[in-house]
Design an enzyme around this catalytic site. Structure first.
Site, PDB file in Angstrom:
ATOM      1  CG  HIS A 171      10.524  53.538  15.751  1.00 33.00           C
ATOM      2  ND1 HIS A 171      10.276  52.242  16.141  1.00 33.00           N
ATOM      3  CD2 HIS A 171       9.799  54.330  16.569  1.00 33.00           C
ATOM      4  CE1 HIS A 171       9.423  52.265  17.157  1.00 33.00           C
ATOM      5  NE2 HIS A 171       9.122  53.517  17.439  1.00 33.00           N
ATOM      6  CD  GLU A 201      10.432  55.860  20.651  1.00 38.11           C
ATOM      7  OE1 GLU A 201       9.319  56.184  21.067  1.00 38.11           O
ATOM      8  OE2 GLU A 201      10.617  55.291  19.567  1.00 38.11           O
TER       9      GLU A 201
HETATM   10  P1  13P Z   1       4.453  52.686  22.810  1.00 37.51           P
HETATM   11  O1  13P Z   1       4.023  54.025  23.349  1.00 37.51           O
HETATM   12  O2  13P Z   1       3.337  51.869  22.269  1.00 37.51           O
HETATM   13  O3  13P Z   1       5.312  51.952  23.787  1.00 37.51           O
HETATM   14  O4  13P Z   1       5.395  52.989  21.527  1.00 37.51           O
HETATM   15  C1  13P Z   1       6.407  53.919  21.653  1.00 37.51           C
HETATM   16  C2  13P Z   1       6.984  54.168  20.323  1.00 37.51           C
HETATM   17  O5  13P Z   1       7.517  53.281  19.681  1.00 37.51           O
HETATM   18  C3  13P Z   1       6.877  55.528  19.779  1.00 37.51           C
HETATM   19  O6  13P Z   1       7.674  55.704  18.662  1.00 37.51           O
END
Ligand code: 13P
Length: 249
Positions: free
Chosen positions: A94, A164
């Site tokens: 992550h 992400e």
């Molecule tokens: P948000 O939905 O708060 O932007 O976070 C996304 C995330 O990091 C999921 O792993």
């Protein structure tokens, strides 16, 4: 089927987490037949939340695991421990782990091996920073992050990729549909080229009730990984409902 994964990060205290897991189960009994719901909780909550969700369609994941299996590694939690406590999934790489804990590909490769050995399904998070995007480096960065995926497990679909973009996480600024499609196709094409299989790719970054319909409708999006909006039923349920609606057709 579109997936909806919740990353609770370092938020809900234990009593709230357990209550919320119960409420989520009660509210999604119908939806859970048409979408896959996983909650990624902190290590100390894997066991109690799994106990609440036992014999339901909802599943539990860890937010990280150690690169070590066992031994003198104070403070670590192994993939096997996560699995024994009730986790079926684990997030790896992550952007918050990369940023605050300096996690890089060499370490993540080992974590991926431990997770697969323990029978956890890893969700490898990839994504570029805004500076990298502006410098035209999106594909280079993502290709490097994908390089840790073990070739011999590719056919098994034993892991998932989550795109992400760092600049979209927690900012309220989600990637546009075009940006998501471009990167998801890139990821799928790259992996298909080496393995002949198309991986499951989720999108994460400011997914909300407002943008969930447009994002989940994209063909290349196999589901969403939700942070902030996953912390309350009020904002998470509409996202689950939309994924379930699409799953019925
Ligand atoms: P948000 O939905 O708060 O932007 O976070 C996304 C995330 O990091 C999921 O792993």
């Amino acid at each position: 089927m579109k997936r909806v994964y919740a990353n609770w990060k370092l938020n809900l205290p234990l009593p709230e987490a357990v209550e919320y897991a119960k409420a989520l189960f009660n509210a999604t009994q119908e939806e859970a037949r048409y979408t896959e719901i996983v909650v990624f909780v902190s290590h100390s909550q894997i066991f109690p939340v799994s106990a609440v969700l036992q014999n339901t369609f909802l599943q539990v994941g860890a937010q990280d695991c150690s690169q070590f299996d066992k031994g003198a590694y104070t403070g670590e939690v192994s993939a096997r421990m996560c699995s024994a406590a009730g986790a079926a999934f684990v997030l790896l790489g992550h952007s918050e782990r990369r940023r605050f804990f300096g996690e890089k590909e060499d370490l993540l490769r080992l974590k991926m091996e431990r997770a697969l050995e323990a029978g956890l399904q890893p969700v490898l998070c990839v994504g570029e920073t805004l500076e990298e995007r502006k410098a035209g480096l999106v594909e280079t960065i993502i290709q490097n992050q994908l390089s840790i995926l073990p070739q011999n497990s590719i056919g098994a679909r034993s892991w998932i990729v989550a795109y992400e973009p760092v600049w979209a996480i927690g900012t309220g600024m989600n990637a546009s549909e075009e940006q998501i499609e471009a990167v998801h196709h890139f990821i799928k094409d790259r992996i298909a080229q080496v393995s002949g299989n198309t991986p499951i790719v989720l999108y994460g970054g400011s997914v909300s009730p407002e943008n969930r319909t447009a994002i989940l409708a994209l063909d290349s999006v196999d589901g969403v990984l939700v942070g902030g909006a996953s912390l309350q039923l009020e904002t998470f349920l509409p996202i689950v409902q939309e994924a379930a609606r699409l799953g019925k057709h």
